[in-house]
Design a protein around this motif. Structure first.
Motif, short mmCIF file in Angstrom:
data_model
loop_
_atom_site.label_atom_id
_atom_site.label_comp_id
_atom_site.label_asym_id
_atom_site.label_seq_id
_atom_site.Cartn_x
_atom_site.Cartn_y
_atom_site.Cartn_z
N ARG A 372 0.74 -1.03 -0.06
CA ARG A 372 0.05 -0.16 0.13
C ARG A 372 0.82 1.28 0.10
O ARG A 372 1.58 1.39 0.84
CB ARG A 372 -0.85 0.07 1.20
N LEU A 373 0.87 2.05 -0.87
CA LEU A 373 1.58 3.33 -1.30
C LEU A 373 0.86 4.57 -0.68
O LEU A 373 -0.29 4.65 -0.81
CB LEU A 373 1.95 3.42 -2.66
N TRP A 374 1.58 5.55 0.06
CA TRP A 374 1.10 6.65 0.82
C TRP A 374 2.13 7.67 0.57
O TRP A 374 3.24 7.55 0.45
CB TRP A 374 0.95 6.44 2.31
N VAL A 375 1.54 8.62 -0.18
CA VAL A 375 2.36 9.94 -0.52
C VAL A 375 2.13 10.95 0.36
O VAL A 375 0.94 11.47 0.77
CB VAL A 375 2.32 10.24 -1.86
N GLY A 376 3.12 11.54 1.28
CA GLY A 376 3.09 12.45 1.97
C GLY A 376 2.72 13.99 1.45
O GLY A 376 3.12 13.95 0.26
N ALA A 377 2.55 14.89 2.37
CA ALA A 377 2.52 16.31 1.77
C ALA A 377 3.72 16.70 0.91
O ALA A 377 3.54 17.55 0.30
CB ALA A 377 2.05 17.34 2.88
N SER A 378 4.86 16.26 1.48
CA SER A 378 6.09 16.62 0.74
C SER A 378 6.27 15.98 -0.48
O SER A 378 7.49 16.12 -1.12
CB SER A 378 7.08 16.71 1.71
N GLY A 379 5.50 15.08 -0.74
CA GLY A 379 5.92 14.13 -1.89
C GLY A 379 6.75 12.77 -1.70
O GLY A 379 7.07 12.16 -2.54
N ASP A 380 7.08 12.52 -0.27
CA ASP A 380 7.82 11.28 -0.22
C ASP A 380 6.79 10.14 0.21
O ASP A 380 5.56 10.46 0.19
CB ASP A 380 8.49 11.76 1.21
N VAL A 381 7.36 9.11 -0.36
CA VAL A 381 6.57 7.79 -0.81
C VAL A 381 6.88 6.89 0.26
O VAL A 381 7.99 6.73 0.69
CB VAL A 381 6.99 7.23 -1.93
N THR A 382 5.80 6.35 1.05
CA THR A 382 5.88 5.23 2.13
C THR A 382 5.02 3.90 1.45
O THR A 382 4.03 4.16 0.91
CB THR A 382 5.47 5.51 3.50
N ALA A 383 5.63 2.89 1.64
CA ALA A 383 5.03 1.55 1.47
C ALA A 383 4.67 0.79 2.69
O ALA A 383 5.33 0.70 3.79
CB ALA A 383 6.00 0.71 0.84
N VAL A 384 3.33 0.41 2.82
CA VAL A 384 2.70 -0.16 4.11
C VAL A 384 2.18 -1.29 3.89
O VAL A 384 1.82 -1.81 2.65
CB VAL A 384 1.34 0.74 4.53
N GLY A 385 2.60 -2.24 4.71
CA GLY A 385 2.07 -3.77 4.59
C GLY A 385 1.15 -3.91 5.92
O GLY A 385 1.03 -2.96 6.86
N PRO A 386 0.83 -5.23 6.00
CA PRO A 386 0.03 -5.69 7.16
C PRO A 386 0.89 -5.15 8.58
O PRO A 386 0.14 -4.68 9.65
CB PRO A 386 -0.20 -7.25 7.30
N PHE A 387 2.33 -5.47 8.50
CA PHE A 387 2.95 -5.12 9.82
C PHE A 387 4.15 -4.08 9.34
O PHE A 387 4.89 -3.52 10.46
CB PHE A 387 3.36 -6.23 10.57
N ALA A 388 4.36 -3.77 8.01
CA ALA A 388 5.63 -3.21 7.61
C ALA A 388 5.39 -1.87 7.26
O ALA A 388 4.17 -1.49 6.61
CB ALA A 388 6.28 -4.03 6.71
N VAL A 389 6.32 -0.84 7.55
CA VAL A 389 6.32 0.42 7.26
C VAL A 389 7.81 0.92 6.49
O VAL A 389 8.61 0.71 7.12
CB VAL A 389 5.77 1.49 8.11
N HIS A 390 7.60 1.20 5.24
CA HIS A 390 8.96 1.44 4.67
C HIS A 390 9.11 2.85 3.79
O HIS A 390 8.16 3.16 3.19
CB HIS A 390 9.42 0.30 3.50
N ARG A 391 10.06 3.68 4.11
CA ARG A 391 10.33 4.90 3.31
C ARG A 391 11.08 4.50 2.18
O ARG A 391 12.01 3.80 2.02
CB ARG A 391 10.99 5.95 4.32
N LEU A 392 10.55 5.31 1.02
CA LEU A 392 11.21 5.04 -0.34
C LEU A 392 11.93 5.92 -0.98
O LEU A 392 11.19 7.32 -0.74
CB LEU A 392 10.32 4.47 -1.49
N ALA A 393 12.95 5.91 -1.58
CA ALA A 393 13.59 7.11 -2.30
C ALA A 393 13.40 6.74 -3.81
O ALA A 393 14.13 5.49 -4.01
CB ALA A 393 15.06 7.20 -2.02
N ILE A 394 12.84 7.49 -4.51
CA ILE A 394 12.28 7.01 -5.87
C ILE A 394 13.14 7.68 -6.97
O ILE A 394 13.06 7.41 -8.14
CB ILE A 394 10.80 7.20 -6.16
N GLU A 395 14.00 8.66 -6.62
CA GLU A 395 14.55 9.57 -7.38
C GLU A 395 15.55 9.11 -8.16
O GLU A 395 16.36 9.40 -9.20
CB GLU A 395 14.76 10.93 -6.82
#
Length: 700
Positions: A372-395
């Motif tokens: 599950r992808l979530w984009v913050g107000a600053s455009g940063d992307v977070t990937a979410v799973g049932p228990f996992a949370v990861h911050r991504l660098a996509i650039e």
């Protein structure tokens, strides 16, 4: 020997390990895990497109660290026993030393992996007949190992140059269908559990000598030896959970069935509980339980010391999962351990156990789901799973990169979740992890919705919860409102609107408005399936019902379109279909998109009280036939659809003429997408792929 398959997805892909199973009444296992030495664990993830990713991971004081990762063209197959509800894979790993691991791919091949220098390399392979039986287990050490399928245990040798060959002099036949193999610590005995008891096999002799059949009327899931003890897990037909029994190894030399020195058995009082699995490591015995406490269901691990031929009292307990939802099937679970560490199923959470028996979770970057992808107000992307949370660098050019996170959410985080609207405002949106249905489902009773917000580190974390009564129901969110639709016994539907408060303090929500509306079928026939979707900006609701006729193999798809305010007119319409469930529905900018049977796409609009078909297409009839599994995004003009036909990935569909604007291939089925920094980000259970977005799409 087959080399790892080279792959290229989009402009960049990052793979995770230990991805979570989808909750919602499905067999629970998602992928492989095997301890290969103290602190080193091998994970395997199914890739729908090309096979399997394999990750070598080290567990240390600071958590988990990926040492190496490769992709192999082996598909991950599973064996689910309908007789006993046992869930396992017929593609699996087992070590034959600290730096050599056998990969079994039933009806594919045996592959010998080398792990020297903390790198994964393919040493050799042996092709298996495509028509052969499923292999359910393997065990061995050094240059000799065994695998079992049906009644047969086949011996294998690793010869000069790591060449694999069958050893007929060391193969043998069992008195029952094999369920698992385990080698004794001294390497002299093979313990084999079967559907008619278990046997102790002397493998120092050629041919091996199969000993007495113990408990010949009882099936067993697994049997393992540890020092002076033998541990066995029963199988019970038709979904019941069996006992976990601990015996003295010396008692297996007698002529009668041994009496256990310790029994872990299901019970119904004071709570309903059942053991679902066990594993032994240097710190002792771990037993996993499934427990029901009123409306709460929990998976817990208990730690015990093993001393000589005795088992201690419980030394500590660790909660793995606690939920108000039914969630997963309860099934016997096979787990793995080495040294102080253990990997427990079905979520492949890694535990460290100290000398006192105290347990703690270990995690690290890349551990868990990225779906599950979530984009913050600053455009940063977070990937979410049932228990996992990861911050991504996509650039980065060679990106994306997972820069932080892991299985960081607490065991009590619910599947039903609220997140701030991605990069838009601070109102909540319903963002449950995907379970494959066209809508979000609430189970019977009172549901708890976990609220996730960024914490001090920027990672999403649970910041309270809300509760809502009235399930079973369908849920949707729009403009800070939660909408709940429940079907009544009369055939009508109750529609409730709740305002989602800013703070999540455990409040039981009260509806601001409640309406009773009639169903689509004039005779109040019970639908075979129904779904709900909302326009996130306008507040409109679209409810769909399917009425399937088994005799004709056709269905009536009936729709009710509710405006965002109570003053408007409800529009209704009908389509003909061939399935009893919707594939997917979406609503945006006064247009609706409906997919039926995986490939029939309908664009709908409404005029007064009538829903009209504006455009339609059958994606299976083109020069490149396509099947889709869900609608990932829809803005009224362009729909992003997840493909279930191979190669999997996504397509962008212009709904005005049903033309395909873009197609992107991914390693696994896409669960969600996001647009950030001019890039398309695609989230999967076990991967994230980033590619440059088609420039014309945002302008449409």
């Amino acid at each position: 020997m087959d080399a790892p398959t080279p792959v290229s997805w989009g402009s960049g892909t990052v793979l995770s390990y230990g991805a979570d199973p989808a909750e919602g009444g499905r067999p629970p296992l998602e992928g492989l895990a095997e301890s290969v030495s103290d602190g080193r664990i091998l994970f395997g993830e199914r890739l729908d497109g090309v096979g399997m990713s394999v990750s070598l991971v080290r567990a240390g004081p600071d958590g988990l660290r990926t040492l190496d990762q490769r992709v192999f063209d082996l598909y991950v197959d599973r064996y689910f026993g309908s007789w006993d509800w046992s869930d396992r894979f017929s593609t699996f790993f087992f070590p034959i030393g600290p730096d050599r691991v056998v990969v079994v791919g039933s009806r594919q091949r045996l592959e010998l992996l080398g792990l020297e220098g903390d790198r994964i390399s393919s040493l050799s392979s042996y092709a298996l007949p495509p028509s052969s039986d499923s292999i359910l287990s393997g065990a061995g050490r050094g240059d000799l190992f065994w695998t079992c399928s049906s009644y047969y245990v086949t011996a294998w040798r690793v010869g000069p140059g790591n060449v694999l060959s069958a050893d007929t002099t060391r193969s043998f036949v069992l008195p029952g269908v094999c369920r698992s193999l385990a080698l004794s610590p001294d390497g002299t005995r093979l313990l084999v559990s079967t559907q008619r008891g278990f046997v102790n096999v002397d493998v120092t002799r050629s041919p091996p000598v199969v000993g007495r059949q113990y408990f010949a009327r009882q099936a067993f899931f697994q049997v393992q030896a540890h020092g002076a003890l033998v541990l066995a897990q029963e199988l019970i037909p038709y979904g019941g959970m069996g006992r976990i029994l601990v015996f003295r190894a010396a008692d297996l030399n007698g002529t009668t069935d041994p009496v256990p020195v310790k029994t872990f058995a299901p019970r119904t009082t004071p709570i309903w509980e059942s053991p679902v699995g066990f594993v032994v490591n240097d710190a002792g015995l771990l037993v996993e339980w499934f427990r029901v406490r009123g409306s709460t269901r929990a998976y817990e691990v208990e730690s015990f010391a093993l001393t000589g031929t005795s088992v201690s009292d419980v030394r500590s307990t660790l909660l793995l999962r606690e939920s108000d939802e039914v969630g997963l099937h309860v099934t016997p679970l096979g787990m793995t351990a080495g040294g102080r560490h253990a990997v427990v199923q079905p979520w492949r959470r890694v535990l460290e156990v100290d000398a006192s028996g105290a347990m703690r979770f270990l995690t690290g970057v890349g551990h868990g789901s990225l779906e599950r992808l979530w984009v913050g107000a600053s455009g940063d992307v977070t990937a979410v799973g049932p228990f996992a949370v990861h911050r991504l660098a996509i650039e980065p050019v060679d990106g994306p990169i997972v820069v932080g996170g892991g299985m960081a959410l607490t065991p009590g985080t619910q599947r039903l979740r609220l997140l701030p609207r991605s990069g838009v405002d601070d109102t909540w949106e319903l963002a449950t992890v995907s379970v494959g249905e066209p809508g979000v489902s609430q189970e019977a009773g009172t549901a708890r919705l976990s609220c996730l917000r960024p914490g001090l580190t920027g990672l999403l974390e649970e910041r309270g919860s809300l509760r809502v009564e009235g399930g079973p129901a369908a849920l949707a969110s729009s403009r800070g409102q939660l909408v709940q639709v429940a079907r009544l016994s009369s055939g009508s539907y109750r529609v409730r609107h709740f305002t989602l408060p800013r703070e999540c303090d455990g409040t039981l929500l009260s509806p601001e408005r409640e309406d009773i509306v009639r169903g689509g079928h004039p005779d109040s026939v019970t639908p075979s399936g129904w779904a709900l979707t909302a326009d996130a900006d306008r507040g409109d609701l679209l409810q769909g019902e399917t009425f399937y006729d088994l005799a004709s193999g056709t269905s009536r798809l009936m729709f009710s379109w509710f405006p965002g305010d109570s003053s408007g007119t409800v529009a209704r319409g009908e389509l003909l279909g061939t399935t009893d469930q919707f594939t997917a529905m979406a609503l945006a900018r006064d247009r609706a998109l409906v997919i039926e049977n995986g490939h029939k796409v309908y664009l709908l609009g409404h005029e007064g009280e009538r829903i009209a078909v504006l455009e339609h297409a059958d994606l299976s009839q083109g020069s490149d036939p396509l099947d889709v599994s869900r609608i990932l995004a829809f803005d009224g003009s362009v729909a992003w659809l997840a493909l279930s036909s191979r190669p999997v990935g996504v397509i962008a569909l212009a709904v005005d003429d049903m033309s395909v604007l873009a197609r992107h291939e991914t390693p696994s089925a896409v669960r969600s997408i996001a647009f950030a920094g001019g890039r398309l980000v695609m989230g999967m259970n076990n991967a994230v792929t980033v590619t440059t977005e088609v420039p014309s799409l945002q302008a449409r």
